[in-house]
Design a protein around this motif. Structure first.
Motif, PDB file in Angstrom:
ATOM      1  N   TYR A 127       1.029  -0.968  -0.454  1.00 34.55           N
ATOM      2  CA  TYR A 127      -0.051  -0.244   0.357  1.00 34.55           C
ATOM      3  C   TYR A 127       0.559   1.020   0.109  1.00 34.55           C
ATOM      4  O   TYR A 127       2.189   1.476   1.059  1.00 34.55           O
ATOM      5  CB  TYR A 127      -0.704   0.029   1.370  1.00 34.55           C
ATOM      6  N   TYR A 128       0.205   2.348  -0.922  1.00 30.43           N
ATOM      7  CA  TYR A 128       0.883   3.497  -0.600  1.00 30.43           C
ATOM      8  C   TYR A 128       0.799   4.871  -0.179  1.00 30.43           C
ATOM      9  O   TYR A 128      -0.285   4.863   0.047  1.00 30.43           O
ATOM     10  CB  TYR A 128       0.710   3.703  -2.774  1.00 30.43           C
ATOM     11  N   ASP A 129       1.309   5.457   0.517  1.00 31.25           N
ATOM     12  CA  ASP A 129       1.468   6.896   1.083  1.00 31.25           C
ATOM     13  C   ASP A 129       1.005   7.956   0.292  1.00 31.25           C
ATOM     14  O   ASP A 129       1.160   7.611  -0.932  1.00 31.25           O
ATOM     15  CB  ASP A 129       2.331   6.801   2.526  1.00 31.25           C
ATOM     16  N   LEU A 130       0.339   9.099   0.450  1.00 36.40           N
ATOM     17  CA  LEU A 130      -0.100  10.058  -0.427  1.00 36.40           C
ATOM     18  C   LEU A 130       1.204  10.343  -1.032  1.00 36.40           C
ATOM     19  O   LEU A 130       2.982  10.589  -0.554  1.00 36.40           O
ATOM     20  CB  LEU A 130      -0.576  11.345   0.591  1.00 36.40           C
ATOM     21  N   LEU A 131       0.685  10.906  -1.671  1.00 40.07           N
ATOM     22  CA  LEU A 131       2.446  11.937  -3.127  1.00 40.07           C
ATOM     23  C   LEU A 131       2.429  12.865  -2.436  1.00 40.07           C
ATOM     24  O   LEU A 131       1.433  13.838  -2.261  1.00 40.07           O
ATOM     25  CB  LEU A 131       1.501  12.077  -4.583  1.00 40.07           C
ATOM     26  N   PHE A 132       3.237  13.071  -2.012  1.00 37.25           N
ATOM     27  CA  PHE A 132       3.862  14.345  -1.212  1.00 37.25           C
ATOM     28  C   PHE A 132       4.042  15.673  -2.398  1.00 37.25           C
ATOM     29  O   PHE A 132       4.991  15.033  -3.752  1.00 37.25           O
ATOM     30  CB  PHE A 132       4.880  14.303  -0.800  1.00 37.25           C
ATOM     31  N   TYR A 133       3.209  16.983  -2.847  1.00 36.21           N
ATOM     32  CA  TYR A 133       3.670  17.763  -3.645  1.00 36.21           C
ATOM     33  C   TYR A 133       4.764  18.660  -2.679  1.00 36.21           C
ATOM     34  O   TYR A 133       4.787  19.058  -1.029  1.00 36.21           O
ATOM     35  CB  TYR A 133       3.020  18.627  -4.225  1.00 36.21           C
ATOM     36  N   ARG A 134       5.877  19.703  -2.789  1.00 33.56           N
ATOM     37  CA  ARG A 134       6.903  20.258  -2.618  1.00 33.56           C
ATOM     38  C   ARG A 134       5.755  21.758  -2.230  1.00 33.56           C
ATOM     39  O   ARG A 134       5.065  22.428  -3.285  1.00 33.56           O
ATOM     40  CB  ARG A 134       8.185  20.916  -3.246  1.00 33.56           C
ATOM     41  N   THR A 135       6.238  22.825  -1.947  1.00 32.60           N
ATOM     42  CA  THR A 135       5.702  23.938  -1.195  1.00 32.60           C
ATOM     43  C   THR A 135       6.515  24.753  -1.190  1.00 32.60           C
ATOM     44  O   THR A 135       7.227  24.463  -0.301  1.00 32.60           O
ATOM     45  CB  THR A 135       4.628  23.676  -0.033  1.00 32.60           C
ATOM     46  N   THR A 136       6.126  26.692  -0.988  1.00 34.31           N
ATOM     47  CA  THR A 136       6.972  27.696  -0.367  1.00 34.31           C
ATOM     48  C   THR A 136       6.398  28.768  -0.367  1.00 34.31           C
ATOM     49  O   THR A 136       4.891  28.647  -1.142  1.00 34.31           O
ATOM     50  CB  THR A 136       7.958  28.383  -2.444  1.00 34.31           C
ATOM     51  N   LEU A 137       7.024  29.761   0.431  1.00 38.07           N
ATOM     52  CA  LEU A 137       5.615  30.652   1.115  1.00 38.07           C
ATOM     53  C   LEU A 137       6.973  31.897   0.713  1.00 38.07           C
ATOM     54  O   LEU A 137       7.465  32.279   1.357  1.00 38.07           O
ATOM     55  CB  LEU A 137       5.406  30.333   2.669  1.00 38.07           C
ATOM     56  N   SER A 138       6.120  32.519   0.346  1.00 37.52           N
ATOM     57  CA  SER A 138       6.269  34.137  -0.498  1.00 37.52           C
ATOM     58  C   SER A 138       5.816  34.989  -0.616  1.00 37.52           C
ATOM     59  O   SER A 138       5.066  34.747  -1.186  1.00 37.52           O
ATOM     60  CB  SER A 138       7.255  33.860  -1.933  1.00 37.52           C
ATOM     61  N   GLY A 139       5.962  35.968   0.350  1.00 36.61           N
ATOM     62  CA  GLY A 139       4.712  37.175   1.119  1.00 36.61           C
ATOM     63  C   GLY A 139       3.564  35.945   1.703  1.00 36.61           C
ATOM     64  O   GLY A 139       3.230  35.858   2.764  1.00 36.61           O
ATOM     65  N   ASN A 140       2.443  36.512   0.971  1.00 35.81           N
ATOM     66  CA  ASN A 140       1.018  35.731   1.412  1.00 35.81           C
ATOM     67  C   ASN A 140       1.374  35.162  -0.178  1.00 35.81           C
ATOM     68  O   ASN A 140      -0.185  34.914  -0.229  1.00 35.81           O
ATOM     69  CB  ASN A 140       0.002  37.286   1.323  1.00 35.81           C
ATOM     70  N   VAL A 142       1.175  31.027  -1.423  1.00 30.60           N
ATOM     71  CA  VAL A 142       2.250  30.010  -1.724  1.00 30.60           C
ATOM     72  C   VAL A 142       1.686  29.361  -2.694  1.00 30.60           C
ATOM     73  O   VAL A 142       1.099  28.684  -3.136  1.00 30.60           O
ATOM     74  CB  VAL A 142       0.958  28.841  -0.011  1.00 30.60           C
ATOM     75  N   THR A 143       3.563  28.541  -3.030  1.00 28.60           N
ATOM     76  CA  THR A 143       3.125  27.588  -4.117  1.00 28.60           C
ATOM     77  C   THR A 143       3.426  26.655  -4.426  1.00 28.60           C
ATOM     78  O   THR A 143       4.312  26.131  -3.433  1.00 28.60           O
ATOM     79  CB  THR A 143       4.801  28.563  -5.359  1.00 28.60           C
ATOM     80  N   VAL A 144       2.840  26.005  -4.641  1.00 31.47           N
ATOM     81  CA  VAL A 144       2.630  24.409  -5.273  1.00 31.47           C
ATOM     82  C   VAL A 144       3.518  24.036  -6.103  1.00 31.47           C
ATOM     83  O   VAL A 144       2.628  24.011  -7.100  1.00 31.47           O
ATOM     84  CB  VAL A 144       0.896  24.159  -4.365  1.00 31.47           C
ATOM     85  N   PHE A 145       4.571  22.690  -6.352  1.00 31.71           N
ATOM     86  CA  PHE A 145       4.546  22.367  -7.625  1.00 31.71           C
ATOM     87  C   PHE A 145       4.897  20.940  -6.921  1.00 31.71           C
ATOM     88  O   PHE A 145       5.414  20.269  -6.353  1.00 31.71           O
ATOM     89  CB  PHE A 145       6.028  23.705  -7.861  1.00 31.71           C
ATOM     90  N   ASN A 146       5.133  20.454  -8.515  1.00 30.26           N
ATOM     91  CA  ASN A 146       5.782  19.184  -8.569  1.00 30.26           C
ATOM     92  C   ASN A 146       7.470  19.603  -9.100  1.00 30.26           C
ATOM     93  O   ASN A 146       7.984  19.881 -10.432  1.00 30.26           O
ATOM     94  CB  ASN A 146       4.871  18.145  -9.290  1.00 30.26           C
TER      95      ASN A 146
END
Length: 146
Positions: A127-140, A142-146
């Motif tokens: 069984y697999y766990d959730l697929l993780f995506y990276r995040t960054t915060l700049s000011g207000n 949030v950038t979500v990316f892979n």
């Protein structure tokens, strides 16, 4: 000549990859980048720790992403919204249940803090766990990316 074959053999041994990473066969890792403006009412829950938001916009992951603030240091975490334990289909987009998400196909439950499956069957299957995506915060933002 013996030295030549020894060099070839050594090169072959060094170039072999022993990476034991088990990629999820059900989910492709698509490339994307999406920005969430924390000033918008749509993403207002992200200003509080432990309040996940579903981002179902086209081009965000396979079936969207769940994003959640995890600490007072403004750390954010994001996971794929499609259940990681079967191919995407009409019931595989998970739904938020507090700080967890639930797959409607098998009622598998996953933690949004860790990405781990909470009710993993003890049947010997992988069984697999959730697929993780990276995040960054700049000011207000949030950038979500892979």
């Amino acid at each position: 000549m013996r030295r030549f074959w020894s060099c070839i053999f050594l090169t072959f041994i060094i170039s072999c990859d022993s990476n034991d990473t088990n990629r999820n066969p059900f989910l492709q890792e698509v490339s994307f980048r999406f920005e969430l403006n924390l000033n918008l009412p749509l993403y207002n829950n992200l200003n509080t720790i432990g309040n996940p938001v579903f981002v179902g916009n086209s081009g965000v992951g396979t079936r969207g992403a769940f994003v959640m603030k995890t600490s007072i240091d403004n750390n954010f975490i994001a996971f794929e919204a499609s259940c990681p334990n079967h191919a995407p289909n009409n019931c595989s987009t998970m739904e938020i249940d507090g700080q967890n998400v639930v797959c409607q196909c098998e009622d598998f439950t996953y933690s949004l803090f860790t990405g781990q499956q909470l009710n993993r069957p003890d049947d010997g299957n992988r069984y697999y766990d959730l697929l993780f995506y990276r995040t960054t915060l700049s000011g207000n933002t949030v950038t979500v990316f892979n």
